[in-house]
Design a protein around this motif. Structure first.
Motif, PDB file in Angstrom:
ATOM      1  N   ALA A  21       0.817  -1.211   0.000  1.00 53.03           N
ATOM      2  CA  ALA A  21       0.000   0.000   0.000  1.00 53.03           C
ATOM      3  C   ALA A  21       0.855   1.268   0.000  1.00 53.03           C
ATOM      4  CB  ALA A  21      -0.929  -0.012   1.220  1.00 53.03           C
ATOM      5  N   LEU A  22       2.106   1.117   0.398  1.00 56.36           N
ATOM      6  CA  LEU A  22       3.011   2.271   0.459  1.00 56.36           C
ATOM      7  C   LEU A  22       3.800   2.473  -0.834  1.00 56.36           C
ATOM      8  CD1 LEU A  22       4.376   1.566   4.045  1.00 56.36           C
ATOM      9  CD2 LEU A  22       2.721   3.318   3.413  1.00 56.36           C
ATOM     10  N   PHE A  23       3.428   1.731  -1.881  1.00 59.39           N
ATOM     11  CA  PHE A  23       4.187   1.758  -3.125  1.00 59.39           C
ATOM     12  C   PHE A  23       4.424   3.187  -3.649  1.00 59.39           C
ATOM     13  CE2 PHE A  23       5.970   0.412  -6.936  1.00 59.39           C
ATOM     14  CZ  PHE A  23       6.074  -0.966  -6.979  1.00 59.39           C
ATOM     15  N   PRO A  24       3.372   3.973  -3.855  1.00 65.43           N
ATOM     16  CA  PRO A  24       3.590   5.332  -4.407  1.00 65.43           C
ATOM     17  C   PRO A  24       4.470   6.199  -3.515  1.00 65.43           C
ATOM     18  CG  PRO A  24       1.267   4.718  -4.484  1.00 65.43           C
ATOM     19  CD  PRO A  24       1.945   3.719  -3.629  1.00 65.43           C
ATOM     20  N   ASP A  25       4.288   6.041  -2.202  1.00 64.74           N
ATOM     21  CA  ASP A  25       5.049   6.873  -1.261  1.00 64.74           C
ATOM     22  C   ASP A  25       6.532   6.504  -1.278  1.00 64.74           C
ATOM     23  OD1 ASP A  25       2.643   8.205   0.124  1.00 64.74           O
ATOM     24  OD2 ASP A  25       2.201   6.068   0.291  1.00 64.74           O
ATOM     25  N   VAL A  26       6.824   5.200  -1.365  1.00 66.30           N
ATOM     26  CA  VAL A  26       8.223   4.765  -1.391  1.00 66.30           C
ATOM     27  C   VAL A  26       8.878   5.201  -2.698  1.00 66.30           C
ATOM     28  CG1 VAL A  26       9.774   2.770  -1.338  1.00 66.30           C
ATOM     29  CG2 VAL A  26       7.773   2.815   0.147  1.00 66.30           C
ATOM     30  N   VAL A  27       8.153   5.028  -3.821  1.00 67.64           N
ATOM     31  CA  VAL A  27       8.713   5.402  -5.114  1.00 67.64           C
ATOM     32  C   VAL A  27       9.029   6.893  -5.179  1.00 67.64           C
ATOM     33  CG1 VAL A  27       8.207   5.533  -7.603  1.00 67.64           C
ATOM     34  CG2 VAL A  27       7.666   3.461  -6.322  1.00 67.64           C
ATOM     35  N   ASN A  28       8.207   7.708  -4.508  1.00 58.83           N
ATOM     36  CA  ASN A  28       8.466   9.160  -4.479  1.00 58.83           C
ATOM     37  C   ASN A  28       9.801   9.487  -3.817  1.00 58.83           C
ATOM     38  OD1 ASN A  28       6.222   9.991  -5.875  1.00 58.83           O
ATOM     39  ND2 ASN A  28       4.933  10.141  -4.047  1.00 58.83           N
ATOM     40  N   CYS A  29      10.239   8.599  -2.936  1.00 58.00           N
ATOM     41  CA  CYS A  29      11.513   8.823  -2.245  1.00 58.00           C
ATOM     42  C   CYS A  29      12.716   8.591  -3.160  1.00 58.00           C
ATOM     43  CB  CYS A  29      11.630   7.904  -1.025  1.00 58.00           C
ATOM     44  SG  CYS A  29      10.371   8.208   0.232  1.00 58.00           S
ATOM     45  N   MET A  30      12.460   8.108  -4.384  1.00 55.19           N
ATOM     46  CA  MET A  30      13.556   7.833  -5.326  1.00 55.19           C
ATOM     47  C   MET A  30      14.283   9.122  -5.729  1.00 55.19           C
ATOM     48  SD  MET A  30      13.287   5.831  -8.974  1.00 55.19           S
ATOM     49  CE  MET A  30      12.048   4.724  -8.369  1.00 55.19           C
ATOM     50  N   ALA A  77       2.954   1.993 -10.333  1.00 56.27           N
ATOM     51  CA  ALA A  77       4.039   2.864  -9.886  1.00 56.27           C
ATOM     52  C   ALA A  77       4.730   3.522 -11.072  1.00 56.27           C
ATOM     53  CB  ALA A  77       5.044   2.065  -9.074  1.00 56.27           C
ATOM     54  N   VAL A  78       4.995   2.707 -12.093  1.00 53.34           N
ATOM     55  CA  VAL A  78       5.687   3.245 -13.259  1.00 53.34           C
ATOM     56  C   VAL A  78       4.815   4.248 -13.992  1.00 53.34           C
ATOM     57  CG1 VAL A  78       6.675   2.635 -15.494  1.00 53.34           C
ATOM     58  CG2 VAL A  78       7.139   1.211 -13.507  1.00 53.34           C
ATOM     59  N   ASN A  79       3.498   4.001 -13.994  1.00 55.05           N
ATOM     60  CA  ASN A  79       2.589   4.932 -14.674  1.00 55.05           C
ATOM     61  C   ASN A  79       2.638   6.337 -14.067  1.00 55.05           C
ATOM     62  OD1 ASN A  79       1.651   3.257 -16.645  1.00 55.05           O
ATOM     63  ND2 ASN A  79      -0.146   2.557 -15.505  1.00 55.05           N
ATOM     64  N   THR A  80       3.119   6.418 -12.837  1.00 52.96           N
ATOM     65  CA  THR A  80       3.185   7.748 -12.213  1.00 52.96           C
ATOM     66  C   THR A  80       4.211   8.640 -12.906  1.00 52.96           C
ATOM     67  OG1 THR A  80       4.835   7.020 -10.612  1.00 52.96           O
ATOM     68  CG2 THR A  80       2.527   6.827  -9.973  1.00 52.96           C
ATOM     69  N   PHE A  81       5.187   8.016 -13.587  1.00 53.74           N
ATOM     70  CA  PHE A  81       6.136   8.867 -14.299  1.00 53.74           C
ATOM     71  C   PHE A  81       6.384   8.411 -15.733  1.00 53.74           C
ATOM     72  CE2 PHE A  81       9.439   5.733 -13.890  1.00 53.74           C
ATOM     73  CZ  PHE A  81       9.263   5.168 -12.642  1.00 53.74           C
ATOM     74  N   VAL A  82       5.505   7.485 -16.276  1.00 49.80           N
ATOM     75  CA  VAL A  82       5.726   6.993 -17.618  1.00 49.80           C
ATOM     76  C   VAL A  82       5.491   8.065 -18.673  1.00 49.80           C
ATOM     77  CG1 VAL A  82       3.397   6.133 -18.109  1.00 49.80           C
ATOM     78  CG2 VAL A  82       5.391   4.958 -19.077  1.00 49.80           C
ATOM     79  N   LYS A  83       4.589   9.003 -18.394  1.00 53.82           N
ATOM     80  CA  LYS A  83       4.323  10.067 -19.369  1.00 53.82           C
ATOM     81  C   LYS A  83       5.550  10.969 -19.528  1.00 53.82           C
ATOM     82  CE  LYS A  83      -0.633  10.164 -18.451  1.00 53.82           C
ATOM     83  NZ  LYS A  83      -1.766  10.928 -17.895  1.00 53.82           N
ATOM     84  N   GLU A  84       6.294  11.083 -18.438  1.00 51.48           N
ATOM     85  CA  GLU A  84       7.487  11.926 -18.478  1.00 51.48           C
ATOM     86  C   GLU A  84       8.730  11.056 -18.275  1.00 51.48           C
ATOM     87  OE1 GLU A  84       7.367  15.108 -19.065  1.00 51.48           O
ATOM     88  OE2 GLU A  84       5.197  15.351 -18.980  1.00 51.48           O
ATOM     89  N   LEU A  85       8.721   9.873 -18.942  1.00 47.91           N
ATOM     90  CA  LEU A  85       9.770   8.908 -18.649  1.00 47.91           C
ATOM     91  C   LEU A  85      11.163   9.430 -18.978  1.00 47.91           C
ATOM     92  CD1 LEU A  85       9.606   6.023 -17.501  1.00 47.91           C
ATOM     93  CD2 LEU A  85      10.308   5.236 -19.732  1.00 47.91           C
TER      94      LEU A  85
END
Length: 932
Positions: free
Chosen positions: A49-58, A87-95
């Motif tokens: 459930a924390l996937f988006p939050d952890v990925v933001n820490c990248m 998760a990838v879709n959160t930045f795939v548009k601006e990959l």
């Protein structure tokens, strides 16, 4: 403070609190939160459930934090690919500007490698095209660490989208990396290409190994890590040098790897050298020197921990079978230590026997005799049996081995005595009329024998040498007292032994043989025992000379080594040294799902026969049934298969027959004529003997009853009943046409839709016209199986169109699967077993056939009339086991095992096939045939 604090259960571990901490502005707080998430993930807690939050820490410059985020991402990308897409879709548009892509251009090579490694772990086809450009950059990166990581990423990407990898030219870039200046990059490129090659549908090598490429690999071999060396050595094992000089050169450059501390490197080097030695002239000095160099590293492996020892021993077992001279002077290292685990002890014991020779047999026997006093019963049994194997293998030592066995019998330890008797039986078979003086000693231990194999062995000895044992009849009679309580193995051996005794001493053993034949044929429910009893009765009562020739025939000597691996399989296993195949002693196709038969390896032929070898390699393999060169196991424990038709021997004329039993079997098989005439066999007995000898004429193959395919109300008065049959290798569609209309019918034609087996009319439909109102006519049309194929549901569904002068009528019918059973569906026993093992376990289906009131022999006969062939038959604890094969017209093979319990109407059918979807139809066919 250690990291253990992250694994403690506190309120801070709650998801909602972790979420807030992950979004904290302070880097230290974020890092602590990610560590807690990783800790929770490690112990199995779901933190997806924390996937988006952890990925933001990248998006951070902190290397430690970035590593943690990538670790989290890789874990959930493998276990929850759908989550990875989100998760990838959160930045795939601006990959192009995404954190991961930016990391591929980071100044720090560790971050670049980390990014490309994570890309390879996100196994989502949807985003692979976005990874191509970053991966291409990393393959040309200035830092070797990044290049070697990118090489592995290509193999992972190939597994997701092979076409993309080929189209983007990544394979060519990988091949270029074989010339890289860094040895680890070369090793990883080799590993990636090997993995891609195994996954490739074509199975063709992606890289053409030539002298230049091999030289680059050998140069890198000296400088890369141990696992890199393993990858390179495995690749070198697939190369065949063009001549002896090149082979020697490669051997010389690989030999130093034998001194490596890593066992995997040593075994991989041994594998390459074993293959190359095959190409060299065996009598050359170079081969002798190389052989001596192979022994010390193999011996060194036996000083490792037990698990490594076991793997080494399994590999050594193969090497010793191929080249026993390598370790012929190293017998002592295989002596068992008191603290060895049992699996190591048994493996050492096996190798000791393989290395036993006249030169070392004295110390081997001394060791084995010592082992026979151990406390581990299983190990003691194996040790005693090993003494017998040494006697059979090393002929000059046989007398010493027999003496050692007698010493062990004198210990009166029950299980030692019984095992000794079993192996002495084999020694008698190997050396007939040589050691019979010890029979009296064996007979003293009759009362202690309680194991079936030991009792059967002792009975065999008494029967075989009955003329030399004064009280043989008394000894065998003592076994008869509890005949029905004996194991089947003992009963069969006792029956044969008493018949042997009767043929050798007929005057005083007539009553004894009558008694055993009565017990076997009249009082026993075991079909094998009854059949053998009837055969013996028939022989004894009609032709005593023939009986002697059959029962007392000279037996072939048993082979020296009955457990050697079949030579062609051994060659294949040598090519797989240091892999699971060499531990299992099975080819990879036997236990690796999806492994193609064409991927099998074999040792190269010697230089003078290389052309022949290539020609043999070019021969195609059968679609399902493997070639004989892959046979594994044996069927020595199985009885012969189904009945073979023979011409019955005419009954002797009155007055010429000699009833050796003096009419004593009248109560068993009917009365006799007066005088010296041959026995008169009752009708029921004739039937049984006919079943035994295979000359009873049974019914023809099963034909399903006709069913109404097209009712008159649907066919405008045209009524069709039909079925399918198989006659003389041809499939026939048999129909009855009835005209229930008010007008004549004519102009008949038929067409079949595409179907699973390619059924199509072989000739036009011939129906005499007109078909008058109220009239019926039977017609048949021959079908071939070379038409268009299309998978139907169910598989045996057939869609038919029949036309007449009234209309075109459509209907569907089911073709009984037995009409597809081809006449050439009988397999060789060894091929049957090999194929059964080759087919994966998940391709086995089991059914229960209910209400089958047939004996095993009747099942064999019925199924053979329908092109289902019995390969072997055996009886296990009173249960009949039938092994059958059949071949469908589309060349799909089906292997079956039937378990039949006498008196139980339920029969278990276990079916194995590469095309398991045929199983329901096969089951229905068995059910219909056996109930017909």
């Amino acid at each position: 403070m250690t990291d253990s604090k992250y694994f403690t259960t506190t309120k801070k571990g709650e998801i909602f609190e972790l979420k807030s901490e992950l979004n904290n502005d302070k880097k230290e707080k974020k890092k602590e939160a990610v560590k807690k998430v990783i800790a929770s993930m490690t112990v199995g807690k779901d933190v997806s459930a924390l996937f988006p939050d952890v990925v933001n820490c990248m998006q951070t410059d902190n290397l430690e934090l970035k590593k943690l985020v990538y670790l989290y991402l890789m874990n959930y990308a493998k276990s929850q690919p759908d989550m990875a897409i989100m998760a990838v879709n959160t930045f795939v548009k601006e990959l192009a500007t995404s954190p991961m892509t930016k990391d591929c251009d980071d100044p720090n090579p560790l971050i670049r490698a980390l990014a490309v490694r994570t890309m390879g772990c996100i196994r989502v086809d949807k985003i692979t095209e976005y990874l191509c450009e970053p991966l291409r950059k990393c393959l040309k990166d200035d830092d070797p660490y990044v290049r070697k990581t990118a090489a592995v990423c290509v193999a992972k990407l190939y597994d997701i989208n092979a076409t993309l990898v080929e189209d983007q030219g990544f394979l060519d870039q990988l091949k270029d990396l074989l010339s890289d200046s860094n040895p680890m990059v070369v090793a990883n490129a080799v590993a990636a290409l090997s993995e891609i090659n195994e996954a490739s549908p074509s199975g063709q090598p992606l890289v053409e190994m030539n002298a230049q490429t091999i030289n680059k690999l050998l140069t890198a071999l000296n400088e890369c890590t141990e696992w890199g060396q393993v990858f390179i050595l495995d690749s070198l094992a697939n190369y065949s040098p063009k001549d002896d000089r090149e082979a020697q050169s490669i051997c010389e450059r690989i030999t130093p790897r034998l001194a490596h501390a890593n066992a995997a490197v040593v075994l991989s080097a041994v594998k390459v050298l074993m293959k190359l030695v095959e190409m060299l002239q065996s009598e050359s000095d170079f081969v002798g020197t190389l052989t001596k160099k192979l022994a010390p590293p193999l011996v060194t492996l036996l000083s490792s921990e037990p698990e490594v020892q076991y793997v080494a021993l399994r590999n050594i077992n193969l090497i010793v079978q191929k080249r026993p001279d390598i370790l012929k002077h190293e017998m002592k290292v295989f002596f068992v230590k008191y603290n060895d685990p049992i699996y190591v002890k048994l493996e050492k014991l096996d190798i000791m026997i393989r290395l036993a020779s006249q030169a070392n047999i004295a110390q081997v026997l001394s060791e084995l005799k010592e082992y026979a006093t151990e406390v581990d019963v299983d190990f003691v049994r194996k040790a005693v049996r090993a003494i017998g194997r040494c006697a059979i293998k090393v002929e000059p030592s046989a007398e010493r081995c027999v003496s050692t066995l007698l010493d062990l019998i004198k210990t009166k330890v029950n299980y030692v005595v019984q095992e000794a008797i079993v192996v002495i039986k084999d020694i008698f078979r190997k050396y007939p009329n040589k050691y019979e003086t010890i029979i009296s000693t064996l007979c003293e231990n009759l009362d202690t024998l309680d194991e079936p194999e030991a009792r059967a062995s002792m009975i065999w000895i008494i029967g075989e040498y009955a003329e030399r044992i004064d009280n043989a009849d008394e000894l065998l009679e003592s076994f008869l007292e509890g005949f029905h309580d004996e194991n089947t193995q003992v009963q069969l051996q006792l029956l044969t032994a008493i018949v042997k005794l009767f043929l050798k001493r007929p005057t005083d053993t007539q009553e004894l043989v009558q008694q055993v034949l009565s017990l076997a044929t009249q009082d026993s429910d075991n079909p094998d025992l009854r059949d053998r009893g009837f055969i013996y009765w028939r022989l004894l009562s009609t032709d005593p000379a023939a009986a002697k020739e059959v029962v007392l025939a000279e037996k072939p000597l048993i082979s020296e080594e009955t457990d050697l691996i079949e030579p062609t399989l051994l060659d294949e296993l040598i090519c797989h040294i240091s892999s699971l195949a060499s531990v299992y002693h099975k080819p990879p196709t036997a236990f690796v799902e999806g492994r193609a038969a064409g991927a099998r390896k074999s040792l190269p032929a010697r230089s003078n026969s290389g052309e022949d070898s290539n020609q043999q390699a070019a021969q195609p393999h059968a679609q399902v049934i493997p070639a004989l060169d892959s046979m594994i196991g044996d069927l020595l424990s199985m009885d012969i298969g189904g009945p073979t038709a023979v011409t019955p021997t005419p009954a002797p004329q009155s007055g010429l027959g000699l009833d050796l039993l003096g009419g004593g079997l009248d109560g068993i098989l009917g009365g006799t004529d007066t005088g010296n005439s041959a026995p008169v066999v009752s009708q029921s007995t004739t039937g049984l003997l006919g079943d035994i000898f295979g000359f009873n004429q049974g019914p023809t193959s099963y034909v399903a009853p006709k069913v109404n395919w097209l009712p008159a109300e649907k066919g405008k008065g045209f009524d069709i009943w039909g079925t399918f049959s198989r006659k003389n290798g041809q499939i026939s569609m048999d129909m009855t046409f009835t005209n229930k209309a008010m007008q004549p019918m004519g102009g008949f034609a038929i067409q079949l839709n595409k179907n699973s087996f390619g059924l199509t009319p072989a000739a036009p439909l011939q129906v005499p016209s007109p078909l008058n109102p109220g009239a019926s006519i039977d017609t048949s049309i021959i079908l071939s199986t070379n038409g268009a194929v299309q998978r139907m549901e169910p598989l045996n569904n057939l869609q038919v169109a029949i036309k007449n002068n009234i209309d075109v009528f459509y209907f569907a019918c089911l073709v009984p699967m037995n009409v597809y059973f081809a006449e050439d569906g009988q397999l060789d026993k060894r091929v049957f077993l090999s194929t059964w093992k080759d087919i994966p376990a998940q391709n086995e289906v089991q059914y229960t056939l209910k209400g089958i009131m047939l004996t095993a022999d009747q099942v064999v006969q019925k199924m053979q009339q329908n092109n289902v062939f019995t390969i072997a038959k055996r009886n296990v604890e009173g249960q009949d086991m039938l092994y059958q094969s059949l071949k469908l017209t589309n060349t799909v093979w089906v292997l079956n095992e039937l378990k039949i319990q006498p008196g139980n109407p339920d029969v278990t059918l276990s079916l194995k096939s590469r095309s398991v979807e045929v199983a329901p139809g096969i089951f229905q066919a068995y059910n219909a045939i056996l109930h017909s």
